[in-house]
Design a protein around this motif. Structure first.
Motif, mmCIF file in Angstrom:
data_model
loop_
_atom_site.group_PDB
_atom_site.id
_atom_site.type_symbol
_atom_site.label_atom_id
_atom_site.label_comp_id
_atom_site.label_asym_id
_atom_site.label_seq_id
_atom_site.Cartn_x
_atom_site.Cartn_y
_atom_site.Cartn_z
ATOM 1 N N GLY A 85 0.648 -1.277 0.049
ATOM 2 C CA GLY A 85 0.059 0.032 -0.034
ATOM 3 C C GLY A 85 0.775 1.406 -0.137
ATOM 4 O O GLY A 85 0.340 2.477 -0.182
ATOM 5 N N LYS A 86 2.169 1.203 0.293
ATOM 6 C CA LYS A 86 3.103 2.332 0.398
ATOM 7 C C LYS A 86 3.664 2.542 -1.218
ATOM 8 O O LYS A 86 4.490 1.517 -1.584
ATOM 9 C CB LYS A 86 4.010 2.350 1.311
ATOM 10 C CG LYS A 86 3.383 2.214 2.844
ATOM 11 C CD LYS A 86 3.492 3.750 3.162
ATOM 12 C CE LYS A 86 2.968 3.602 4.759
ATOM 13 N NZ LYS A 86 2.796 4.868 5.264
ATOM 14 N N THR A 87 3.753 3.774 -1.681
ATOM 15 C CA THR A 87 4.244 3.706 -3.163
ATOM 16 C C THR A 87 5.788 4.234 -2.816
ATOM 17 O O THR A 87 6.153 4.991 -2.008
ATOM 18 C CB THR A 87 3.702 5.188 -3.698
ATOM 19 O OG1 THR A 87 2.182 4.694 -3.860
ATOM 20 C CG2 THR A 87 4.172 5.069 -5.069
ATOM 21 N N HIS A 88 6.528 3.720 -3.496
ATOM 22 C CA HIS A 88 8.060 4.025 -3.580
ATOM 23 C C HIS A 88 8.518 4.209 -5.166
ATOM 24 O O HIS A 88 7.609 4.013 -5.840
ATOM 25 C CB HIS A 88 8.959 3.120 -2.744
ATOM 26 C CG HIS A 88 8.768 1.652 -3.356
ATOM 27 N ND1 HIS A 88 7.822 0.833 -3.136
ATOM 28 C CD2 HIS A 88 9.879 0.841 -4.080
ATOM 29 C CE1 HIS A 88 8.066 -0.480 -3.860
ATOM 30 N NE2 HIS A 88 9.171 -0.256 -4.521
ATOM 31 N N TYR A 89 9.544 4.726 -5.056
ATOM 32 C CA TYR A 89 10.045 5.132 -6.558
ATOM 33 C C TYR A 89 11.395 4.815 -6.939
ATOM 34 O O TYR A 89 12.355 4.880 -5.959
ATOM 35 C CB TYR A 89 10.197 6.941 -6.446
ATOM 36 C CG TYR A 89 8.545 7.696 -6.001
ATOM 37 C CD1 TYR A 89 7.771 7.772 -7.081
ATOM 38 C CD2 TYR A 89 8.302 7.602 -4.531
ATOM 39 C CE1 TYR A 89 6.671 8.478 -6.853
ATOM 40 C CE2 TYR A 89 7.021 8.021 -4.455
ATOM 41 C CZ TYR A 89 6.172 8.491 -5.381
ATOM 42 O OH TYR A 89 4.790 8.838 -5.125
ATOM 43 N N VAL A 90 11.485 4.327 -8.092
ATOM 44 C CA VAL A 90 12.908 3.618 -8.624
ATOM 45 C C VAL A 90 13.254 4.328 -9.774
ATOM 46 O O VAL A 90 12.224 4.455 -10.981
ATOM 47 C CB VAL A 90 12.574 2.245 -8.713
ATOM 48 C CG1 VAL A 90 13.896 1.726 -9.266
ATOM 49 C CG2 VAL A 90 12.075 1.692 -7.818
ATOM 50 N N ALA A 91 14.258 4.776 -9.965
ATOM 51 C CA ALA A 91 15.096 5.446 -11.330
ATOM 52 C C ALA A 91 15.290 4.551 -11.976
ATOM 53 O O ALA A 91 15.979 3.538 -11.687
ATOM 54 C CB ALA A 91 16.255 6.279 -10.898
#
Length: 190
Positions: free
Chosen positions: A63-69
């Protein structure tokens, strides 16, 4: 004597006609080869680096968004217009929702790129992300940009991606290129 000269003239005519037909056939083959090479160049752009490397991490909460380059630079010095970015999933048992963004790195953030971060760090590094579809991706000398994957797992499970496919236009070229790192992470409910 006139029969001999007519036969000689006819032989010369046949030889020159055969030579012209051979030259025309060679020209047609050369033209077709050039057209095929040009079409391949037009439909197979190579602005982004080849797929490689990878991101892996320990568990992230469901449920938690994380960000990946996923991509941090262009191979060429000409900007591209992104039409579509698609993950190449090998496994998505976490039923993760994936969006792709173009992030212009805030120079005041003191970092060179997004990396693998949560929402707070992402917002600090990239205060004005835009959806990747329809966005312009600039060469490094204009502004440092990353193509970022925002990933939100919906259930316990795992995500395993081999790369991403980017469909884009660069000058006269338009096509799809496989690029970006692989990505693998497990997800667990908090």
């Amino acid at each position: 004597m006139s029969g001999d000269s007519e036969a000689a003239a006819s032989g010369r005519f046949q030889k020159s006609s055969t030579a012209r037909m051979g030259a025309a056939a060679a020209f047609a083959v050369l033209l077709a080869g050039s057209a095929m090479t040009g079409w391949h160049w037009r439909t197979h752009p190579t602005a982004f680096p080849s797929a490689g490397n990878g991101w892996g991490s320990e568990s992230f909460p469901v449920g938690k968004t994380h960000y990946v380059a996923m991509v941090g630079h262009l191979e060429d010095a000409e900007r591209v217009r992104i039409d579509r970015v698609t993950p190449v999933f090998m496994k998505n048992t976490a039923r993760a929702e994936v969006r792709f963004l173009v992030c212009t790195i805030d120079p005041a953030s003191g970092v060179g790129g997004v990396g693998l971060v949560g929402r707070r760090s992402f917002n600090k590094t990239c205060p004005e992300p835009v959806p990747a579809e329809g966005a312009w991706f600039e060469p490094d000398d204009s502004a440092h940009q990353d193509i970022v994957m925002a990933i939100t797992p919906r259930t316990d499970g795992a995500v395993n991606m081999s790369a991403i496919e980017i469909t884009y236009t660069q000058g006269w070229q338009h096509g799809t290129q496989v690029t970006g790192p692989s990505y693998e992470a497990p997800y667990r409910a908090p």
